[in-house]
Design an enzyme around this catalytic site. Structure first.
Site, PDB file in Angstrom:
ATOM      1  N   HIS A  72      -8.683   9.000   0.421  1.00 38.14           N
ATOM      2  CA  HIS A  72      -8.413   8.431   2.040  1.00 38.14           C
ATOM      3  C   HIS A  72      -7.177   9.141   2.369  1.00 38.14           C
ATOM      4  O   HIS A  72      -6.077   8.985   2.144  1.00 38.14           O
ATOM      5  CB  HIS A  72      -8.282   6.927   1.959  1.00 38.14           C
ATOM      6  CG  HIS A  72      -9.375   6.297   1.691  1.00 38.14           C
ATOM      7  ND1 HIS A  72     -10.574   6.492   2.138  1.00 38.14           N
ATOM      8  CD2 HIS A  72      -9.763   4.816   0.799  1.00 38.14           C
ATOM      9  CE1 HIS A  72     -11.440   5.684   1.782  1.00 38.14           C
ATOM     10  NE2 HIS A  72     -11.132   4.897   0.731  1.00 38.14           N
ATOM     11  N   TYR A 202      -7.853  -1.983   8.312  1.00 37.67           N
ATOM     12  CA  TYR A 202      -6.847  -3.352   8.277  1.00 37.67           C
ATOM     13  C   TYR A 202      -7.062  -3.970   9.628  1.00 37.67           C
ATOM     14  O   TYR A 202      -6.543  -3.278  10.697  1.00 37.67           O
ATOM     15  CB  TYR A 202      -5.692  -3.239   8.002  1.00 37.67           C
ATOM     16  CG  TYR A 202      -5.419  -2.676   6.514  1.00 37.67           C
ATOM     17  CD1 TYR A 202      -5.000  -3.463   5.628  1.00 37.67           C
ATOM     18  CD2 TYR A 202      -5.114  -1.357   6.079  1.00 37.67           C
ATOM     19  CE1 TYR A 202      -4.794  -3.413   4.158  1.00 37.67           C
ATOM     20  CE2 TYR A 202      -5.122  -0.982   5.092  1.00 37.67           C
ATOM     21  CZ  TYR A 202      -4.969  -2.244   3.877  1.00 37.67           C
ATOM     22  OH  TYR A 202      -4.868  -1.596   2.472  1.00 37.67           O
ATOM     23  N   PRO A 294      -2.270  -8.853  -1.772  1.00 43.36           N
ATOM     24  CA  PRO A 294      -3.041  -7.976  -1.821  1.00 43.36           C
ATOM     25  C   PRO A 294      -2.943  -6.767  -0.777  1.00 43.36           C
ATOM     26  O   PRO A 294      -3.513  -5.691  -0.909  1.00 43.36           O
ATOM     27  CB  PRO A 294      -4.384  -8.227  -2.108  1.00 43.36           C
ATOM     28  CG  PRO A 294      -4.335  -9.391  -1.933  1.00 43.36           C
ATOM     29  CD  PRO A 294      -3.161 -10.172  -1.751  1.00 43.36           C
ATOM     30  N   LYS A 298      -0.785  -3.019  -3.802  1.00 41.76           N
ATOM     31  CA  LYS A 298       0.385  -2.335  -4.687  1.00 41.76           C
ATOM     32  C   LYS A 298       0.363  -3.021  -5.914  1.00 41.76           C
ATOM     33  O   LYS A 298       0.766  -2.465  -6.855  1.00 41.76           O
ATOM     34  CB  LYS A 298       1.561  -2.914  -4.171  1.00 41.76           C
ATOM     35  CG  LYS A 298       2.210  -2.047  -2.547  1.00 41.76           C
ATOM     36  CD  LYS A 298       2.447  -0.616  -3.078  1.00 41.76           C
ATOM     37  CE  LYS A 298       2.152   0.228  -1.674  1.00 41.76           C
ATOM     38  NZ  LYS A 298       1.550   1.619  -1.849  1.00 41.76           N
ATOM     39  N   TYR A 386       2.687   3.298   1.959  1.00 39.68           N
ATOM     40  CA  TYR A 386       1.260   3.109   1.688  1.00 39.68           C
ATOM     41  C   TYR A 386       0.995   3.977   0.328  1.00 39.68           C
ATOM     42  O   TYR A 386       0.171   3.719  -0.494  1.00 39.68           O
ATOM     43  CB  TYR A 386       0.496   3.267   2.880  1.00 39.68           C
ATOM     44  CG  TYR A 386      -0.915   2.731   2.683  1.00 39.68           C
ATOM     45  CD1 TYR A 386      -1.192   1.279   2.377  1.00 39.68           C
ATOM     46  CD2 TYR A 386      -1.838   3.442   2.424  1.00 39.68           C
ATOM     47  CE1 TYR A 386      -2.343   0.705   2.200  1.00 39.68           C
ATOM     48  CE2 TYR A 386      -3.248   2.999   1.976  1.00 39.68           C
ATOM     49  CZ  TYR A 386      -3.643   1.443   2.198  1.00 39.68           C
ATOM     50  OH  TYR A 386      -4.625   0.981   1.697  1.00 39.68           O
TER      51      TYR A 386
HETATM   52  P1  RFL Z   1      -3.869  -8.303 -15.365  1.00 34.53           P
HETATM   53  O1  RFL Z   1      -4.937  -7.623 -14.882  1.00 34.53           O
HETATM   54  O2  RFL Z   1      -3.802  -9.722 -14.848  1.00 34.53           O
HETATM   55  O3  RFL Z   1      -4.067  -8.168 -16.936  1.00 34.53           O
HETATM   56  C1  RFL Z   1      -3.471  -9.228 -18.080  1.00 34.53           C
HETATM   57  C2  RFL Z   1      -4.378  -9.212 -19.243  1.00 34.53           C
HETATM   58  O4  RFL Z   1      -3.712 -10.358 -19.993  1.00 34.53           O
HETATM   59  C3  RFL Z   1      -4.590 -10.972 -20.654  1.00 34.53           C
HETATM   60  N1  RFL Z   1      -3.703 -12.467 -21.036  1.00 34.53           N
HETATM   61  C4  RFL Z   1      -3.633 -12.609 -22.307  1.00 34.53           C
HETATM   62  N2  RFL Z   1      -3.716 -11.803 -23.450  1.00 34.53           N
HETATM   63  C5  RFL Z   1      -3.334 -12.476 -24.827  1.00 34.53           C
HETATM   64  N3  RFL Z   1      -2.681 -13.493 -24.814  1.00 34.53           N
HETATM   65  C6  RFL Z   1      -2.414 -14.222 -23.704  1.00 34.53           C
HETATM   66  N4  RFL Z   1      -1.712 -15.479 -23.652  1.00 34.53           N
HETATM   67  C7  RFL Z   1      -2.839 -13.777 -22.407  1.00 34.53           C
HETATM   68  N5  RFL Z   1      -2.785 -14.179 -21.009  1.00 34.53           N
HETATM   69  C8  RFL Z   1      -3.343 -13.354 -20.576  1.00 34.53           C
HETATM   70  C9  RFL Z   1      -5.591 -11.264 -19.512  1.00 34.53           C
HETATM   71  O5  RFL Z   1      -6.736 -11.704 -19.911  1.00 34.53           O
HETATM   72  C10 RFL Z   1      -5.741 -10.012 -18.935  1.00 34.53           C
HETATM   73  O6  RFL Z   1      -6.681  -9.165 -19.458  1.00 34.53           O
HETATM   74  O7  RFL Z   1      -2.450  -7.999 -15.367  1.00 34.53           O
HETATM   75  P2  RFL Z   1      -1.782  -6.322 -15.117  1.00 34.53           P
HETATM   76  O8  RFL Z   1      -2.478  -5.453 -16.250  1.00 34.53           O
HETATM   77  O9  RFL Z   1      -0.364  -6.352 -15.177  1.00 34.53           O
HETATM   78  O10 RFL Z   1      -2.590  -5.433 -13.876  1.00 34.53           O
HETATM   79  C11 RFL Z   1      -2.281  -5.922 -12.664  1.00 34.53           C
HETATM   80  C12 RFL Z   1      -3.487  -5.965 -11.710  1.00 34.53           C
HETATM   81  O11 RFL Z   1      -4.687  -6.570 -12.265  1.00 34.53           O
HETATM   82  C13 RFL Z   1      -3.072  -6.596 -10.247  1.00 34.53           C
HETATM   83  O12 RFL Z   1      -1.774  -6.391  -9.746  1.00 34.53           O
HETATM   84  C14 RFL Z   1      -4.150  -6.023  -9.262  1.00 34.53           C
HETATM   85  O13 RFL Z   1      -5.600  -6.235  -9.427  1.00 34.53           O
HETATM   86  C15 RFL Z   1      -3.698  -6.506  -7.873  1.00 34.53           C
HETATM   87  N6  RFL Z   1      -4.551  -6.144  -6.600  1.00 34.53           N
HETATM   88  C16 RFL Z   1      -4.455  -4.692  -6.321  1.00 34.53           C
HETATM   89  N7  RFL Z   1      -3.747  -4.048  -6.726  1.00 34.53           N
HETATM   90  C17 RFL Z   1      -3.629  -2.672  -6.357  1.00 34.53           C
HETATM   91  O14 RFL Z   1      -2.815  -1.973  -6.697  1.00 34.53           O
HETATM   92  N8  RFL Z   1      -4.589  -2.311  -5.250  1.00 34.53           N
HETATM   93  C18 RFL Z   1      -5.564  -2.925  -4.771  1.00 34.53           C
HETATM   94  O15 RFL Z   1      -6.198  -2.622  -3.827  1.00 34.53           O
HETATM   95  C19 RFL Z   1      -5.665  -4.535  -5.187  1.00 34.53           C
HETATM   96  N9  RFL Z   1      -6.295  -5.381  -4.622  1.00 34.53           N
HETATM   97  C20 RFL Z   1      -5.530  -7.039  -6.356  1.00 34.53           C
HETATM   98  C21 RFL Z   1      -6.479  -6.454  -5.169  1.00 34.53           C
HETATM   99  C22 RFL Z   1      -5.836  -8.321  -6.691  1.00 34.53           C
HETATM  100  C23 RFL Z   1      -6.915  -9.177  -6.130  1.00 34.53           C
HETATM  101  N10 RFL Z   1      -6.916 -10.448  -6.733  1.00 34.53           N
HETATM  102  C24 RFL Z   1      -8.101 -11.262  -7.009  1.00 34.53           C
HETATM  103  C25 RFL Z   1      -5.574 -11.158  -7.295  1.00 34.53           C
HETATM  104  C26 RFL Z   1      -7.425  -7.380  -4.709  1.00 34.53           C
HETATM  105  C27 RFL Z   1      -7.553  -8.817  -5.090  1.00 34.53           C
HETATM  106  C28 RFL Z   1      -8.587  -9.788  -4.428  1.00 34.53           C
HETATM  107  C1  PHB Z   2      -9.753  -3.201  -2.287  1.00 33.79           C
HETATM  108  O1  PHB Z   2     -10.564  -2.380  -2.135  1.00 33.79           O
HETATM  109  O2  PHB Z   2     -10.053  -4.233  -2.856  1.00 33.79           O
HETATM  110  C2  PHB Z   2      -8.361  -3.422  -1.398  1.00 33.79           C
HETATM  111  C3  PHB Z   2      -8.195  -2.361  -0.685  1.00 33.79           C
HETATM  112  C4  PHB Z   2      -6.878  -2.255  -0.051  1.00 33.79           C
HETATM  113  C5  PHB Z   2      -6.096  -3.437  -0.092  1.00 33.79           C
HETATM  114  C6  PHB Z   2      -6.286  -4.623  -0.928  1.00 33.79           C
HETATM  115  C7  PHB Z   2      -7.795  -4.654  -1.570  1.00 33.79           C
HETATM  116  O3  PHB Z   2      -5.139  -3.374   0.577  1.00 33.79           O
END
Ligand code: RFL
Ligand code: PHB
Length: 391
Positions: A72, A202, A294, A298, A386
């Site tokens: 993008h 956005y 989100p 980041k 960004y």
């Molecule tokens: P995770 O992905 O939560 O993984 C942690 C893992 O640890 C396991 N776990 C355990 N394992 C052993 N013993 C225990 N006691 C445990 N407790 C937990 C879990 O099962 C899991 O597998 O953390 P990690 O690796 O630090 O990764 C972080 C990311 O997943 C998170 O920051 C992102 O998903 C956030 N996020 C976004 N980040 C971006 O950089 N770009 C995005 O566009 C973006 N969009 C989003 C998002 C998060 C969202 N939600 C649902 C919170 C959009 C959404 C909607």
């Molecule tokens: C996504 O694709 O899930 C997404 C994209 C941009 C954001 C957050 C989530 O800022």
């Protein structure tokens, strides 16, 4: 069983750390609470900074990302029913972000780990960590009804916000900073072509925030701000599409292709940082140490930058025999974390409808957005945050 680095959690932070350490010849084992299928089924992030793409390429999983990820060059802001492009590529001297789902990143890293014959213990229960304030830390867990102990030199707590690692640190040794937002994001995944395949959109609207994103040229990811009390069952697909359309400019609203949702969920929004990120021989990384709303995309990218710093620190320890990296890890990581926290908070504040801000708040947001799209200095500040601040 014994390893050099015991990694708790097989999310993006744990898997990427495991790959970086393996590449440097450092032995590691990952202990994960869930099954592999469960981990792969979580629909989360979608936008990767260039630094994250570079790291994934460095550990050998760049191929599919390069072929299937969508770069993008700009983002679009919708307010007062008009759309304005911010030329992120032009304003940052050629940097871009890449749309590639977290599910795909996880899939690629899991595949590479399996191909390299590295041990990941999935579906481990009763995971606990011990003696990280001594030179002999241990991880205990139960697998298939059998009790196991893993001895190690260091523990990497990559177990997300609800994990066991941060919770095992004595309360007096940790300071937590938190802001919980009074709304959530209702997200829908649908197999329809994205309305904006070349820029994330956005939207700021008096009815609330909206976001148009994608996972591929045939899979869209859309969000609308919703009351935190809402239940996902209250939202039919039709109600979601109607609400999304209302919050966009007329041209984009007309172009949206709708279809049945294949996933629909409500996520709460939170800013959170735990300091420090190191406790003796325990190191926190990713969501285990911090959460961003989100809005700035980041979370996953911060998890990647943490584990880059952490793997550098372990490499210095094992290869160069100096503890400087380990001693500086927390401070180094937190400097970048707080800047991303600031950016995510400010974008959330700018784009969402807050319950108590009224018409005045809406007018101030519109004035700031107008300034943002008409000032090169302001657009540049947005663009450089960004695409990701330098590591
Ligand atoms: P995770 O992905 O939560 O993984 C942690 C893992 O640890 C396991 N776990 C355990 N394992 C052993 N013993 C225990 N006691 C445990 N407790 C937990 C879990 O099962 C899991 O597998 O953390 P990690 O690796 O630090 O990764 C972080 C990311 O997943 C998170 O920051 C992102 O998903 C956030 N996020 C976004 N980040 C971006 O950089 N770009 C995005 O566009 C973006 N969009 C989003 C998002 C998060 C969202 N939600 C649902 C919170 C959009 C959404 C909607
Ligand atoms: C996504 O694709 O899930 C997404 C994209 C941009 C954001 C957050 C989530 O800022």
């Amino acid at each position: 069983m014994r390893t050099q680095v015991a990694i708790i959690g097989a999310g993006p932070a744990g898997l990427l750390l495991g790959a970086l350490l393996h590449k440097a010849g450092i032995d590691n084992v990952i202990i994960e609470r869930q099954s592999g299928d469960y981990v792969l089924g979580r629909i989360r992030a979608g936008i990767l900074e260039q630094g994250t793409v570079d790291m994934l390429t460095e550990v050998g999983v760049g191929q599919r990302l390069k072929a299937e990820g969508t770069p993008h060059h700009s983002i679009e802001l919708v307010f007062k029913s008009q759309r304005h492009a911010i030329d992120v590529h032009g304003l940052t001297g050629g940097k871009v972000v890449t749309a590639y789902g977290q599910t795909e990143v996880t899939h690629d890293l899991m595949g590479a780990r399996q191909a390299a014959g590295l041990l990941t213990v999935y579906a481990a229960s009763d995971v606990s960590i011990h003696d990280f304030d001594t030179p002999q830390p241990k991880v205990r867990y139960v697998k298939d009804g059998q009790y196991h102990e893993l001895a190690c030199d260091f523990i990497a707590g990559c177990d997300g916000f609800h994990g066991v690692c941060r919770a095992s640190v004595p309360k007096a040794s940790i300071t937590e900073y938190e802001r919980v937002y009074p709304f959530g994001w209702l997200g829908v995944l649908a197999d329809v072509p994205p309305v904006s395949p070349h820029a994330i959109v956005y939207g700021n609207h008096a009815r609330g925030f909206s976001l148009c994103s994608m996972r591929s040229l045939s899979r869209s990811r859309y969000y609308v701000q919703c009351p935190i009390e809402d239940k996902v069952e209250q939202w039919t697909d039709q109600a979601f599409w109607d609400e999304l359309r209302r919050r966009l400019d007329p041209e984009l609203a007309d172009r949206i292709v709708t279809g049945p949702s294949i996933e629909k969920s409500i996520a709460p929004l939170r800013s959170f940082v735990a300091e420090p990120m190191r406790f003796g021989r325990l190191f926190l990384a990713g969501d285990a140490a911090h959460i961003v709303p989100p809005t700035g995309a980041k979370g996953l990218n911060l998890a990647a930058s943490d584990v880059k710093y952490l793997s550098d620190a372990f490499i210095e320890q094992y290869v160069e025999k100096t503890s400087a990296g380990i001693d500086g890890y927390s401070e180094r990581a937190l400097r970048r974390v707080w800047k991303a926290e600031r950016f995510s908070w400010s974008l959330t504040t700018l784009l969402h409808r807050f319950p108590d801000s009224g018409g005045f708040g809406q007018k101030i947001q519109e004035a700031e957005l107008d300034y943002l799209v008409s000032s090169r200095a302001a657009s540049t500040a947005l663009a450089e945050n960004y695409v990701g601040l330098p590591l």
